[in-house]
Motif scaffolding. Structure first.
Motif, PDB file in Angstrom:
ATOM      1  N   ILE A 190       0.830  -1.207   0.000  1.00 36.89           N
ATOM      2  CA  ILE A 190       0.000   0.000   0.000  1.00 36.89           C
ATOM      3  C   ILE A 190       0.868   1.262   0.000  1.00 36.89           C
ATOM      4  N   ALA A 191       1.923   1.270   0.806  1.00 35.92           N
ATOM      5  CA  ALA A 191       2.792   2.452   0.877  1.00 35.92           C
ATOM      6  C   ALA A 191       3.400   2.756  -0.494  1.00 35.92           C
ATOM      7  N   ASP A 192       3.735   1.711  -1.236  1.00 29.80           N
ATOM      8  CA  ASP A 192       4.310   1.874  -2.573  1.00 29.80           C
ATOM      9  C   ASP A 192       3.327   2.604  -3.491  1.00 29.80           C
ATOM     10  N   TYR A 193       2.069   2.410  -3.260  1.00 32.13           N
ATOM     11  CA  TYR A 193       1.014   2.971  -4.114  1.00 32.13           C
ATOM     12  C   TYR A 193       0.616   4.392  -3.702  1.00 32.13           C
ATOM     13  N   ILE A 194       0.713   4.686  -2.418  1.00 35.02           N
ATOM     14  CA  ILE A 194       0.167   5.985  -1.950  1.00 35.02           C
ATOM     15  C   ILE A 194       1.221   6.985  -1.485  1.00 35.02           C
ATOM     16  N   GLU A 195       2.506   6.641  -1.510  1.00 30.18           N
ATOM     17  CA  GLU A 195       3.512   7.560  -0.931  1.00 30.18           C
ATOM     18  C   GLU A 195       3.372   8.951  -1.559  1.00 30.18           C
ATOM     19  N   PRO A 196       3.863   9.990  -0.875  1.00 25.88           N
ATOM     20  CA  PRO A 196       3.590  11.364  -1.303  1.00 25.88           C
ATOM     21  C   PRO A 196       4.002  11.703  -2.738  1.00 25.88           C
ATOM     22  N   GLY A 197       4.983  11.022  -3.282  1.00 25.22           N
ATOM     23  CA  GLY A 197       5.443  11.339  -4.636  1.00 25.22           C
ATOM     24  C   GLY A 197       4.538  10.803  -5.740  1.00 25.22           C
ATOM     25  N   ARG A 198       3.603   9.936  -5.394  1.00 29.13           N
ATOM     26  CA  ARG A 198       2.698   9.375  -6.409  1.00 29.13           C
ATOM     27  C   ARG A 198       1.659  10.415  -6.816  1.00 29.13           C
ATOM     28  N   ASP A 199       1.322  10.478  -8.119  1.00 24.25           N
ATOM     29  CA  ASP A 199       0.258  11.405  -8.507  1.00 24.25           C
ATOM     30  C   ASP A 199      -0.593  10.895  -9.663  1.00 24.25           C
ATOM     31  N   GLN A 200      -0.358   9.649 -10.092  1.00 23.05           N
ATOM     32  CA  GLN A 200      -1.043   9.156 -11.284  1.00 23.05           C
ATOM     33  C   GLN A 200      -2.279   8.313 -10.998  1.00 23.05           C
ATOM     34  N   ALA A 201      -2.265   7.574  -9.930  1.00 21.91           N
ATOM     35  CA  ALA A 201      -3.307   6.569  -9.723  1.00 21.91           C
ATOM     36  C   ALA A 201      -4.691   7.206  -9.579  1.00 21.91           C
ATOM     37  N   PRO A 202      -5.717   6.487 -10.096  1.00 25.60           N
ATOM     38  CA  PRO A 202      -7.074   6.986  -9.902  1.00 25.60           C
ATOM     39  C   PRO A 202      -7.467   6.816  -8.429  1.00 25.60           C
ATOM     40  N   ASN A 203      -8.365   7.604  -7.942  1.00 29.39           N
ATOM     41  CA  ASN A 203      -8.865   7.459  -6.558  1.00 29.39           C
ATOM     42  C   ASN A 203      -7.782   7.611  -5.503  1.00 29.39           C
ATOM     43  N   LEU A 204      -6.696   8.302  -5.853  1.00 28.33           N
ATOM     44  CA  LEU A 204      -5.566   8.360  -4.930  1.00 28.33           C
ATOM     45  C   LEU A 204      -5.932   8.964  -3.576  1.00 28.33           C
ATOM     46  N   SER A 205      -6.687  10.054  -3.577  1.00 26.39           N
ATOM     47  CA  SER A 205      -6.984  10.681  -2.281  1.00 26.39           C
ATOM     48  C   SER A 205      -7.905   9.797  -1.438  1.00 26.39           C
ATOM     49  N   ILE A 206      -8.815   9.094  -2.109  1.00 25.04           N
ATOM     50  CA  ILE A 206      -9.694   8.160  -1.376  1.00 25.04           C
ATOM     51  C   ILE A 206      -8.858   7.034  -0.772  1.00 25.04           C
ATOM     52  N   VAL A 207      -7.991   6.454  -1.615  1.00 27.85           N
ATOM     53  CA  VAL A 207      -7.175   5.331  -1.161  1.00 27.85           C
ATOM     54  C   VAL A 207      -6.246   5.765  -0.018  1.00 27.85           C
ATOM     55  N   ARG A 208      -5.726   6.987  -0.106  1.00 28.15           N
ATOM     56  CA  ARG A 208      -4.821   7.471   0.949  1.00 28.15           C
ATOM     57  C   ARG A 208      -5.523   7.564   2.297  1.00 28.15           C
ATOM     58  N   SER A 209      -6.746   8.034   2.313  1.00 32.68           N
ATOM     59  CA  SER A 209      -7.395   8.127   3.626  1.00 32.68           C
ATOM     60  C   SER A 209      -7.913   6.767   4.080  1.00 32.68           C
ATOM     61  N   MET A 210      -8.363   5.975   3.106  1.00 32.12           N
ATOM     62  CA  MET A 210      -8.813   4.610   3.411  1.00 32.12           C
ATOM     63  C   MET A 210      -7.709   3.775   4.071  1.00 32.12           C
ATOM     64  N   ALA A 211      -6.464   4.019   3.623  1.00 31.44           N
ATOM     65  CA  ALA A 211      -5.331   3.206   4.082  1.00 31.44           C
ATOM     66  C   ALA A 211      -5.177   3.265   5.600  1.00 31.44           C
ATOM     67  N   PHE A 212      -5.605   4.379   6.182  1.00 28.75           N
ATOM     68  CA  PHE A 212      -5.469   4.521   7.636  1.00 28.75           C
ATOM     69  C   PHE A 212      -6.742   4.121   8.372  1.00 28.75           C
ATOM     70  N   GLU A 213      -7.711   3.616   7.610  1.00 26.93           N
ATOM     71  CA  GLU A 213      -8.962   3.178   8.245  1.00 26.93           C
ATOM     72  C   GLU A 213      -9.149   1.670   8.160  1.00 26.93           C
ATOM     73  N   ASP A 214      -8.941   1.098   6.978  1.00 28.99           N
ATOM     74  CA  ASP A 214      -9.198  -0.334   6.791  1.00 28.99           C
ATOM     75  C   ASP A 214      -8.171  -0.892   5.804  1.00 28.99           C
ATOM     76  N   ILE A 215      -7.161  -1.548   6.343  1.00 26.99           N
ATOM     77  CA  ILE A 215      -6.029  -1.960   5.506  1.00 26.99           C
ATOM     78  C   ILE A 215      -6.423  -3.000   4.457  1.00 26.99           C
TER      79      ILE A 215
END
Ligand code: FE
Ligand code: FE
Length: 199
Positions: free
Chosen positions: A135-160
């Motif tokens: 997950i960290a590989d997908y959402i780290e701060p330097g990423r900017d391409q993935a769809p739903n990135l902001s959703i996935v970033r907050s989700m990551a800290f709620e339900d792994i």
């Protein structure tokens, strides 16, 4: 944590310095971003923060290798290479990375090595550390391409687990849309978590 890592005081500094020399600057920053994000997720989910950081720093340590080198090191160490990997040898940077982490960077911790080994495709029954690195590989701060990135970033800290599944789903949709070849392990991982989560 293995004795080696503990005794060898500033492991994080030793590794970050080594990685800075091996990778281009963008990928070096990506590695630090994954390390930092993985450490934050480890804090959230009660995983070993130090292991998460080390696995993050090293996860792409074989990225500098060309296709021939990747195939070469895997063959030499008796690592099985799938058709998908022969087709797209860059996938092997994960398996090669686990080899380098052990042989070149003296990391013997099997959990760290495993998280590095499966960070590109995932696998069924991932450990907590595996999921964190994936997950960290997908959402780290330097990423900017993935769809739903902001959703996935907050989700990551709620339900792994939901986050892991969401990322797998988005990756498969992307690969299907672009007509890229899908590594069977990514498909297997997706199916496993679909059943697991009843999604
Ligand atoms: Fe990678
Ligand atoms: Fe990466």
């Amino acid at each position: 944590m293995s004795d080696k890592i503990k005794k060898d005081q500033p492991t994080r500094i030793r590794l970050a310095k080594a990685i800075e020399k091996e990778l281009n600057y963008k990928r070096f920053l990506h590695s630090l971003g994954v390390a930092e994000t993985a450490a934050a997720l480890a804090m959230r989910y009660d995983a070993d923060v130090e292991k998460a950081e080390i696995a993050g720093i090293l996860h792409d340590c074989a990225k500098y290798m060309d296709e021939k080198e990747l195939i070469g090191i895997c063959k030499k160490r008796g690592v099985a290479i799938s058709d998908a990997e022969y087709d797209n040898p860059s996938l092997l940077h994960a398996k090669a990375g686990a080899i380098l982490a052990q042989e070149k960077y003296d990391i013997d911790d099997p959990e760290i090595l495993e998280a590095i080994r499966n960070h590109t495709t995932g696998k069924p029954e991932m450990s907590l550390l595996d999921k964190i690195i994936y997950i960290a590989d997908y959402i780290e701060p330097g990423r900017d391409q993935a769809p739903n990135l902001s959703i996935v970033r907050s989700m990551a800290f709620e339900d792994i687990d939901r986050t892991l599944f969401k990322i797998l789903e988005d990756i498969l949709l992307y690969l299907q849309a672009t007509g890229a070849r899908i590594d069977p392990m990514t498909g297997k991982t997706y199916q496993y978590y679909r059943e697991e989560l009843d999604a």
